[in-house]
Enzyme design. Sequence first.
Site, PDB file in Angstrom:
ATOM      1  N   SER A   3      68.243  84.386  83.580  1.00 14.47           N
ATOM      2  CA  SER A   3      68.970  83.718  82.500  1.00 14.47           C
ATOM      3  C   SER A   3      69.721  82.510  83.047  1.00 14.47           C
ATOM      4  O   SER A   3      70.246  82.552  84.160  1.00 14.47           O
ATOM      5  CB  SER A   3      69.951  84.706  81.869  1.00 14.47           C
ATOM      6  OG  SER A   3      70.450  84.229  80.653  1.00 14.47           O
ATOM      7  N   CYS A   6      75.551  78.731  84.644  1.00 12.50           N
ATOM      8  CA  CYS A   6      76.163  77.544  85.237  1.00 12.50           C
ATOM      9  C   CYS A   6      76.675  77.845  86.646  1.00 12.50           C
ATOM     10  O   CYS A   6      77.300  78.875  86.890  1.00 12.50           O
ATOM     11  CB  CYS A   6      77.295  77.037  84.359  1.00 12.50           C
ATOM     12  SG  CYS A   6      76.737  76.299  82.811  1.00 12.50           S
ATOM     13  N   ALA A  38      72.544  75.322  82.172  1.00 12.21           N
ATOM     14  CA  ALA A  38      72.628  74.303  81.136  1.00 12.21           C
ATOM     15  C   ALA A  38      72.627  72.923  81.780  1.00 12.21           C
ATOM     16  O   ALA A  38      73.488  72.600  82.596  1.00 12.21           O
ATOM     17  CB  ALA A  38      73.893  74.500  80.310  1.00 12.21           C
ATOM     18  N   TYR A 163      78.263  75.584  71.737  1.00 11.43           N
ATOM     19  CA  TYR A 163      78.011  74.210  72.149  1.00 11.43           C
ATOM     20  C   TYR A 163      77.462  73.400  70.967  1.00 11.43           C
ATOM     21  O   TYR A 163      77.369  73.899  69.851  1.00 11.43           O
ATOM     22  CB  TYR A 163      77.104  74.192  73.380  1.00 11.43           C
ATOM     23  CG  TYR A 163      77.742  74.889  74.566  1.00 11.43           C
ATOM     24  CD1 TYR A 163      79.047  74.588  74.947  1.00 11.43           C
ATOM     25  CD2 TYR A 163      77.062  75.866  75.295  1.00 11.43           C
ATOM     26  CE1 TYR A 163      79.657  75.229  76.025  1.00 11.43           C
ATOM     27  CE2 TYR A 163      77.665  76.515  76.366  1.00 11.43           C
ATOM     28  CZ  TYR A 163      78.958  76.191  76.725  1.00 11.43           C
ATOM     29  OH  TYR A 163      79.561  76.837  77.778  1.00 11.43           O
ATOM     30  N   ARG A 211      67.649  79.083  72.661  1.00  3.20           N
ATOM     31  CA  ARG A 211      68.696  80.104  72.783  1.00  3.20           C
ATOM     32  C   ARG A 211      69.641  79.990  71.595  1.00  3.20           C
ATOM     33  O   ARG A 211      70.154  78.913  71.301  1.00  3.20           O
ATOM     34  CB  ARG A 211      69.478  79.962  74.085  1.00  3.20           C
ATOM     35  CG  ARG A 211      70.736  80.835  74.104  1.00  3.20           C
ATOM     36  CD  ARG A 211      71.286  81.066  75.492  1.00  3.20           C
ATOM     37  NE  ARG A 211      70.566  82.158  76.156  1.00  3.20           N
ATOM     38  CZ  ARG A 211      70.975  82.729  77.294  1.00  3.20           C
ATOM     39  NH1 ARG A 211      72.066  82.324  77.895  1.00  3.20           N
ATOM     40  NH2 ARG A 211      70.267  83.708  77.844  1.00  3.20           N
ATOM     41  N   GLY A 306      71.181  88.055  83.846  1.00  2.00           N
ATOM     42  CA  GLY A 306      72.147  87.107  84.357  1.00  2.00           C
ATOM     43  C   GLY A 306      72.939  87.693  85.499  1.00  2.00           C
ATOM     44  O   GLY A 306      72.566  87.583  86.664  1.00  2.00           O
ATOM     45  N   ARG A 307      74.044  88.357  85.159  1.00  2.00           N
ATOM     46  CA  ARG A 307      74.935  88.863  86.200  1.00  2.00           C
ATOM     47  C   ARG A 307      74.251  89.840  87.147  1.00  2.00           C
ATOM     48  O   ARG A 307      74.561  89.868  88.349  1.00  2.00           O
ATOM     49  CB  ARG A 307      76.158  89.511  85.551  1.00  2.00           C
ATOM     50  CG  ARG A 307      77.152  88.495  85.004  1.00  2.00           C
ATOM     51  CD  ARG A 307      78.232  89.111  84.132  1.00  2.00           C
ATOM     52  NE  ARG A 307      77.765  89.329  82.776  1.00  2.00           N
ATOM     53  CZ  ARG A 307      78.553  89.753  81.790  1.00  2.00           C
ATOM     54  NH1 ARG A 307      79.817  90.018  82.021  1.00  2.00           N
ATOM     55  NH2 ARG A 307      78.073  89.921  80.575  1.00  2.00           N
TER      56      ARG A 307
END
Length: 342
Positions: A3, A6, A38, A163, A211, A306-307
């Site tokens: 994923s 940043c 991003a 965003y 997304r 992700g994490r």
Amino acid sequence: MLSPMCQYSAREGLANDWHVVHLGARAVGGAALVVTEATAVEERGRISPSDLGIWSEAHVAPLARLAGVIDGNGAVPGIQLAHAGRKASTKLPWAPGPRPLGPADGGWATVGPSPIPFGPDFAEPHELTTGEIGGVVESFARAARRAHRAGFKVIEIHAGHGYLLHEFFSPVANQRSDRYGGSFEGRVRIGLEVVGAIRAEWPAELPLFMRLSATDWIDDRPSWTLADSIGLARLVRPLGVDLIDCSSGSMVRSAAPPETPGFQVPFAEAIRREAEILTAAVGLITDPLQAEEIIASGKADLVALGRAMLVDPHWPLRAARTLGVEGLWPDQYLRARATVVS
């Protein structure tokens, strides 16, 4: 899929050794698709001064190096194209003090669909004119052209997490009365235009993802909902979007989603079923059996981590072993794998 996450490690938007090592390690670690963080299509669209960028020709060569490393180590290179809108111009997340950057600290003027700040400590964004909206759309198109030249094989449009595109979608941030506001059709217009502009530059045989924040997690006022996300997915599918990456939230600070394992998976399942489009599930997916069940049961077509992959770059390879699949480890690691990997 790795994923997009940043790293806040670029200078002037340029990819560097950190990005190569960080994303290259996840390719070596067995991710099928590795997507950059991003990547700003405009300089003013960065979340922070240290975000990746693709707003100029100078960004192409460093990004090409990055795409080449990902591809050369067994993964498909993808890039997330983004514009932070009213949430731009912030400090690094680990810097002390309030997040927004003022002009004296190297900050810049932000933009949005309406002059509504993200929070009391954020500056009021400039309300984009219809002509300026066209310029933003063209910035996404130019970014797609550069991404193709850099060697990426997947583009993901970031239209979530509060965003710019998400700001247009949600009545929380969009109170316009022109053709880009008001009704659902008006609020999503910019998203449809961005998809069309990117598809005009992006080869038909290469995938295009979007997304979404599937819901704003707001119940006390008009906001973006799962029903809206399903409606948008139905509109973008015939325009050339191949997959919806289903996240949620981040429109307002006060929203409190129930962050339990797999809490966003039902969004991927519902959008997949109701809009008849491929989806990716993301959000506190940490266990191989959990990830396998999501795919095997048809809740989503792709699992985005992700994490879990920040903690363990080799998560996919460990997951394969848990699921009874051998022979995927790089030759260079085989000796250690036999004695160390559990």
